[in-house]
Motif scaffolding. Structure first.
Motif, PDB file in Angstrom:
ATOM      1  N   ALA A 302       0.831  -1.201   0.000  1.00 48.55           N
ATOM      2  CA  ALA A 302       0.000   0.000   0.000  1.00 48.55           C
ATOM      3  C   ALA A 302       0.872   1.260   0.000  1.00 48.55           C
ATOM      4  CB  ALA A 302      -0.928  -0.009   1.214  1.00 48.55           C
ATOM      5  N   GLU A 303       1.914   1.267   0.807  1.00 49.80           N
ATOM      6  CA  GLU A 303       2.818   2.419   0.855  1.00 49.80           C
ATOM      7  C   GLU A 303       3.520   2.617  -0.484  1.00 49.80           C
ATOM      8  OE1 GLU A 303       3.239   4.695   2.973  1.00 49.80           O
ATOM      9  OE2 GLU A 303       2.256   3.974   4.781  1.00 49.80           O
ATOM     10  N   ARG A 304       3.888   1.524  -1.136  1.00 48.40           N
ATOM     11  CA  ARG A 304       4.524   1.644  -2.457  1.00 48.40           C
ATOM     12  C   ARG A 304       3.561   2.259  -3.467  1.00 48.40           C
ATOM     13  NH1 ARG A 304       5.098  -0.632  -7.398  1.00 48.40           N
ATOM     14  NH2 ARG A 304       3.383  -2.093  -7.028  1.00 48.40           N
ATOM     15  N   LEU A 305       2.330   1.773  -3.467  1.00 50.46           N
ATOM     16  CA  LEU A 305       1.339   2.286  -4.410  1.00 50.46           C
ATOM     17  C   LEU A 305       0.951   3.735  -4.111  1.00 50.46           C
ATOM     18  CD1 LEU A 305      -0.994  -0.846  -4.544  1.00 50.46           C
ATOM     19  CD2 LEU A 305       0.528  -0.046  -6.367  1.00 50.46           C
ATOM     20  N   ALA A 306       1.108   4.137  -2.851  1.00 50.65           N
ATOM     21  CA  ALA A 306       0.737   5.494  -2.451  1.00 50.65           C
ATOM     22  C   ALA A 306       1.741   6.536  -2.921  1.00 50.65           C
ATOM     23  CB  ALA A 306       0.603   5.567  -0.927  1.00 50.65           C
ATOM     24  N   HIS A 307       2.913   6.096  -3.331  1.00 50.52           N
ATOM     25  CA  HIS A 307       3.960   7.029  -3.725  1.00 50.52           C
ATOM     26  C   HIS A 307       3.482   7.917  -4.885  1.00 50.52           C
ATOM     27  CE1 HIS A 307       8.104   8.459  -4.016  1.00 50.52           C
ATOM     28  NE2 HIS A 307       7.944   8.410  -5.325  1.00 50.52           N
ATOM     29  N   GLY A 308       3.794   9.171  -4.805  1.00 50.80           N
ATOM     30  CA  GLY A 308       3.429  10.121  -5.852  1.00 50.80           C
ATOM     31  C   GLY A 308       2.189  10.937  -5.554  1.00 50.80           C
ATOM     32  N   THR A 377     -10.201   6.792  -4.512  1.00 51.40           N
ATOM     33  CA  THR A 377      -8.933   6.054  -4.563  1.00 51.40           C
ATOM     34  C   THR A 377      -8.216   6.400  -5.858  1.00 51.40           C
ATOM     35  OG1 THR A 377      -9.715   4.195  -3.227  1.00 51.40           O
ATOM     36  CG2 THR A 377      -7.874   3.768  -4.694  1.00 51.40           C
ATOM     37  N   ILE A 378      -6.944   6.787  -5.729  1.00 51.00           N
ATOM     38  CA  ILE A 378      -6.160   7.083  -6.916  1.00 51.00           C
ATOM     39  C   ILE A 378      -4.746   6.548  -6.732  1.00 51.00           C
ATOM     40  CG2 ILE A 378      -5.507   9.404  -6.117  1.00 51.00           C
ATOM     41  CD1 ILE A 378      -5.673  10.241  -9.120  1.00 51.00           C
ATOM     42  N   THR A 379      -4.236   5.893  -7.753  1.00 48.09           N
ATOM     43  CA  THR A 379      -2.863   5.429  -7.819  1.00 48.09           C
ATOM     44  C   THR A 379      -2.534   5.248  -9.293  1.00 48.09           C
ATOM     45  OG1 THR A 379      -1.287   3.786  -6.981  1.00 48.09           O
ATOM     46  CG2 THR A 379      -3.466   2.975  -7.637  1.00 48.09           C
ATOM     47  N   HIS A 380      -1.282   4.938  -9.609  1.00 53.33           N
ATOM     48  CA  HIS A 380      -0.894   4.901 -11.017  1.00 53.33           C
ATOM     49  C   HIS A 380      -1.527   3.732 -11.768  1.00 53.33           C
ATOM     50  CE1 HIS A 380       1.713   3.782 -14.455  1.00 53.33           C
ATOM     51  NE2 HIS A 380       1.759   5.090 -14.626  1.00 53.33           N
ATOM     52  N   ASP A 381      -1.584   2.564 -11.162  1.00 52.46           N
ATOM     53  CA  ASP A 381      -2.027   1.345 -11.834  1.00 52.46           C
ATOM     54  C   ASP A 381      -3.536   1.153 -11.677  1.00 52.46           C
ATOM     55  OD1 ASP A 381      -2.405  -1.162 -12.887  1.00 52.46           O
ATOM     56  OD2 ASP A 381      -1.075  -2.203 -11.484  1.00 52.46           O
ATOM     57  N   PRO A 382      -4.307   1.180 -12.759  1.00 53.43           N
ATOM     58  CA  PRO A 382      -5.759   0.973 -12.648  1.00 53.43           C
ATOM     59  C   PRO A 382      -6.121  -0.359 -11.998  1.00 53.43           C
ATOM     60  CG  PRO A 382      -5.203   1.828 -14.822  1.00 53.43           C
ATOM     61  CD  PRO A 382      -3.905   1.487 -14.148  1.00 53.43           C
ATOM     62  N   ALA A 383      -5.314  -1.389 -12.208  1.00 46.96           N
ATOM     63  CA  ALA A 383      -5.591  -2.684 -11.588  1.00 46.96           C
ATOM     64  C   ALA A 383      -5.444  -2.600 -10.072  1.00 46.96           C
ATOM     65  CB  ALA A 383      -4.654  -3.752 -12.156  1.00 46.96           C
ATOM     66  N   ALA A 384      -4.478  -1.829  -9.604  1.00 40.04           N
ATOM     67  CA  ALA A 384      -4.307  -1.654  -8.156  1.00 40.04           C
ATOM     68  C   ALA A 384      -5.463  -0.860  -7.570  1.00 40.04           C
ATOM     69  CB  ALA A 384      -2.978  -0.947  -7.880  1.00 40.04           C
ATOM     70  N   ARG A 385      -6.001   0.077  -8.334  1.00 38.85           N
ATOM     71  CA  ARG A 385      -7.168   0.832  -7.863  1.00 38.85           C
ATOM     72  C   ARG A 385      -8.378  -0.095  -7.719  1.00 38.85           C
ATOM     73  NH1 ARG A 385     -10.576   5.836 -10.313  1.00 38.85           N
ATOM     74  NH2 ARG A 385     -10.290   4.784 -12.295  1.00 38.85           N
TER      75      ARG A 385
END
Length: 403
Positions: A302-308, A377-385
């Motif tokens: 989660a912390e990795r995906l939260a970057h940015g 929810t927002i992150t770079h990868d749509p699959a992770a969202r």
């Protein structure tokens, strides 16, 4: 000054979870890919059991495609069968009351019983005497004889509610009034000089929807079609001000904006409740509160995906406009001043495993007595969202405490 509430708070059984979508673009993502990802989110949100899917209205943002809520609602409604679709929010002033009523009446005809009309104040106001705004001149963008709008106010210190909800110190965002992007938005989207006050605008929209509108004292021929029912009307607000009061006095549902303006969200909810007048269509105050959430199978992931996220928020608050969401590890590091500009949003983003995030949502729910939560929810990868929304939905019923 913050006053600790003495109202008894409790977790509501089976509090409804909803989805908020900006139709974001990620770095390297083409527009058609971003739109396809949002439609896939609509399909999955229905499968996961979410109740509503709302779309925002944001203009001149390279990394956000949700500039027409009604149009995106129609697209999302076409790929779902039960999910309610709505606006969070349509901005008063960016279009007329009649055009909003017509659009949402048409949506109601196409998707009966599934349409939510969330109304919000536009941050843009017509400059004095019809003058065109120019970048670098804050006074050119402010309302006639009034200070900048509520979202630009700031709180000087952190506050903690009695339930433990963080209401963080917020930065002064008045510099946005002088940005080139704000100037362009004001010039292109500002309402007419004779547009009514916001509360009257709400009344106008509703009169068109329920066929009670008049022109010069005479009944108006039906401006909208006589559909089976009308859209469910919500008023959205970020502070204890005009929006909260207008919603309460009219017995309308209210949405509080914790994920963007966390400092003032609790004040907004309590202001709404203090002004609520029961009406035939709504007997008690009804509140939805938004939260920025990112869930993963592990805290580390989660912390990795939260970057940015801090860099993305800074692009908005600096006046640049939302950039495409950066890839993990590629976002530029913020300086001290830049970090302070976004700290309130970073600190109130709920990131972690399902259990960790739900604990934060419990606190938010207790503090606001929210009937519903709107999850962004927002992150770079749509699959992770998608995975974030799936994990939250799977864990919510089992984890939500009972009264």
């Amino acid at each position: 000054m913050f006053r600790e509430t003495t109202v008894s708070r409790s977790i509501r059984v089976n509090t409804v979870l909803n989805v908020f979508d900006l139709v974001p673009r990620s770095a390297g993502q083409r527009p058609e890919e971003a739109m396809a990802a949002s439609l896939e989110l609509a399909r999955r949100a229905e499968d996961y059991g979410y109740h509503r899917l709302w779309f925002g209205e944001h203009h001149l943002n390279p990394g956000v495609m949700g500039y027409s809520p009604a149009l995106v609602m129609a697209l999302a409604g076409s790929v779902t069968t039960r999910l309610r679709v709505g606006s969070g929010a349509v901005l008063a002033g960016a279009r007329s009351a009649l055009s909003i009523a017509e659009e949402f009446s048409l949506l109601q005809a196409a998707l009966p019983g599934r349409i939510d009309l969330g109304l919000g104040r536009s941050p843009v106001r017509r400059p004095p005497h019809g003058k065109r705004p120019s970048a670098g001149s804050a006074s050119a963008h402010t309302p006639r004889g009034r200070p900048p709008t509520q979202p630009l106010t700031h709180a000087a210190r952190d506050r903690i509610s009695t339930e433990g909800l963080l209401l963080p110190a917020a930065p002064d965002l008045s510099h946005l009034l002088a940005s080139e992007r704000y100037a362009a938005t004001a010039e292109l989207l500002a309402p007419p000089a004779d547009s009514p006050p916001y509360a009257e605008f709400i009344d106008q929209v509703r009169s068109f929807l329920d066929h009670t509108a008049q022109v010069s004292g005479s009944p108006l021929p039906d401006a909208t079609q006589d559909t089976d029912g009308t859209p469910q009307v919500w008023v959205l607000g970020s502070s204890a001000g005009e929006s909260a009061e207008a919603a309460g006095r009219r017995g309308l549902r209210f949405g509080a904006n914790y994920h963007v303006a966390p400092s003032n969200a609790l004040d907004a909810v309590e202001h709404y409740r203090s002004h609520f007048v029961p009406h035939e269509h709504l007997e008690r105050p009804t509140v939805m509160v938004s939260a920025e959430v990112l869930v993963a199978d592990s805290h580390t992931e989660a912390e990795r995906l939260a970057h940015g996220y801090d860099t993305w928020v800074h692009s908005i608050r600096s006046g640049e406009g939302a950039i495409p969401y950066p890839r993990p590890g590629e976002a530029a590091a913020l300086t001290g001043d830049q970090r302070r500009l976004v700290e309130d949003r970073v600190r109130t983003r709920f990131v972690g495993t399902p259990g960790e995030v739900i604990e934060h949502l419990r606190v938010l729910q207790r503090a606001t007595s929210a009937d519903e939560l709107l999850i962004s929810t927002i992150t770079h990868d749509p699959a992770a969202r998608l995975r974030s929304y799936e994990l939250l939905a799977e864990s919510w019923d089992a984890k939500a405490p009972r009264t």
